[in-house]
Design a protein around this motif. Structure first.
Motif, short mmCIF file in Angstrom:
data_model
loop_
_atom_site.label_atom_id
_atom_site.label_comp_id
_atom_site.label_asym_id
_atom_site.label_seq_id
_atom_site.Cartn_x
_atom_site.Cartn_y
_atom_site.Cartn_z
N SER A 60 -27.37 -35.17 -46.61
CA SER A 60 -26.10 -35.38 -45.89
C SER A 60 -25.34 -36.51 -46.06
N ARG A 84 -19.37 -38.23 -44.33
CA ARG A 84 -18.26 -37.53 -44.21
C ARG A 84 -18.39 -36.07 -44.08
N GLY A 85 -19.66 -35.76 -43.61
CA GLY A 85 -19.95 -34.36 -43.12
C GLY A 85 -20.21 -33.24 -44.26
N ASN A 86 -20.44 -33.76 -45.51
CA ASN A 86 -20.83 -32.97 -46.63
C ASN A 86 -22.32 -32.93 -46.78
#
Length: 384
Positions: free
Chosen positions: A51, A54-56
């Motif tokens: 993870s 930046r949330g990806n």
């Protein structure tokens, strides 16, 4: 103009393979992930999902080498994903005797999200965090490898790791915009401003570039090398293009030489001084000799190199013993050079067959996947 140019730079930077070259399956018994579309998979490879801040969720692979003391964190180029790089990564791990982690940028392979400059910075940060927390790899034992556009995230992380061991730049770019236009100064909308970051890197840097690179001009690699603080002997591959450097025997041979030199270089963890031991001692001696008697240079050198032994024997040194000390130093120096030559000769003999085979395998891999980092560059520039 600024908006159009920025858009072009973004298009230049990211060409994820479509469709991805691999899928991920999970072994029900062990829970271990693996690539479903890669032949001849190895047991020493971990497939991971990481993870980012930046949330990806990005996909990474870690190749374990039980005899390795160093770890390479590899940022690949464009038009490739780690499914295509799998066999190259495993071969490099074996023949360079390193652990190796490769990762896919956001939007590449099976990584989620869309690629952007800031996302690639978060991606490499997540990969490095995994090395530290999951595998216990310290930055002192980490080498960052950036290929083409991968030189951007590699240098961004390098300037934030003060005790990083080394950096390798493979066909690197000065900046995204400079690949397309011969701009003389950095503009705010440019991406991957490597030209401004390379002077801030405190560790040894190896630059590899082909002299006939038709995508990223050879001048990019040459200028980056000139701006390095800690320059290592570069590899300018005569006739090399952008996507074929692995085909040259010098490529793997020079990498092995670099890794060997970095392994021998014992860097203090609290200081950025990365000169080889002999050069550091000599520099110290030059300063010391200005305040000591000119008739005692060999004694000073010996006492610097062996302080505990030198202090005990200092009071017993006479003119004759100084001559013997000087002769001893000369003998040790000749012996050290002889050992170095013997080591290099032995290393060359031991690995010549493996190296020749590895060149062939790497060449076959490069040809088979058709790796190219920014093949669409000229077409994109013409369209915008």
């Amino acid at each position: 103009m600024g908006t159009a140019t920025s858009s072009m730079a973004a298009k230049f930077a990211f060409f994820p393979p479509n469709p991805p070259s691999y899928n991920i399956t999970v072994n029900e018994a062990s829970g271990k992930m693996r690539f479903s579309d890669v032949n001849y998979q190895r047991d020493n490879v971990d497939v991971l999902k990481l993870s980012t801040k930046r949330g990806n969720e990005i996909v990474a692979m870690y190749v374990k080498n039980p005899s390795a003391s160093l770890t390479v964190l590899y940022s690949h180029g464009n038009a490739a994903d780690i499914g295509q790089m799998y066999h190259i990564f495993t071969e490099l791990s074996v023949h360079l005797n390193v652990n190796l982690m490769g990762y896919d940028y956001s939007g590449y392979g099976q990584s989620s999200g869309k690629p952007s400059e800031q996302d690639t910075y978060a991606d490499i940060e997540a990969a490095n965090k995994c090395l530290e927390e999951m595998y216990g790899i310290k930055q002192e034992d980490t080498i960052l490898y950036g290929q083409s556009v991968g030189s951007g995230p590699a240098l961004e992380l390098a300037i934030r790791l003060p005790h990083l061991r080394a950096v390798i730049l493979h066909s690197p770019i000065l900046s995204g915009l400079r690949v397309m236009y011969p701009v003389k100064r950095t503009l705010w909308f440019d991406i991957y401003k490597n030209i401004d970051k390379i002077p801030l890197v405190d560790c040894p840097v190896l630059v590899i570039h082909g002299t006939e690179d038709e995508v990223v001009n050879f001048s990019h690699g040459k200028q980056l090398w000139e701006l390095c603080k800690e320059k290592y002997e570069p590899l300018w591959l005569k006739g090399g293009n952008h996507c074929d450097l692995e085909l040259y025997p010098e490529y793997l041979r020079h990498l092995r030489k670099f890794i060997s030199a970095i392994e021998k270089l014992q860097r203090p963890r609290d200081a950025p001084d990365l000169k080889p031991k002999d050069q550091t001692e000599q520099a110290s001696n030059n300063v010391t000799e200005q305040s000591k008697e000119k008739s005692r240079p060999s004694i000073d050198y010996r006492e610097k190199g062996r302080p505990s032994f030198g202090h005990r024997e200092k009071s017993r040194l006479s003119t004759d013993s100084r001559d013997k000390a000087r002769a001893s130093i000369d003998k040790r120096e000749k012996s050290r050079k002889s050992i170095d030559r013997s080591f290099k000769a032995r290393n060359s003999t031991d690995h010549s067959e493996r190296a020749r085979n590895s060149f062939d395998r790497l060449g076959d891999m490069v040809r088979s996947v058709g790796l190219c980092n920014v093949d669409c560059l000229k077409q994109t520039a013409a369209e915008v």
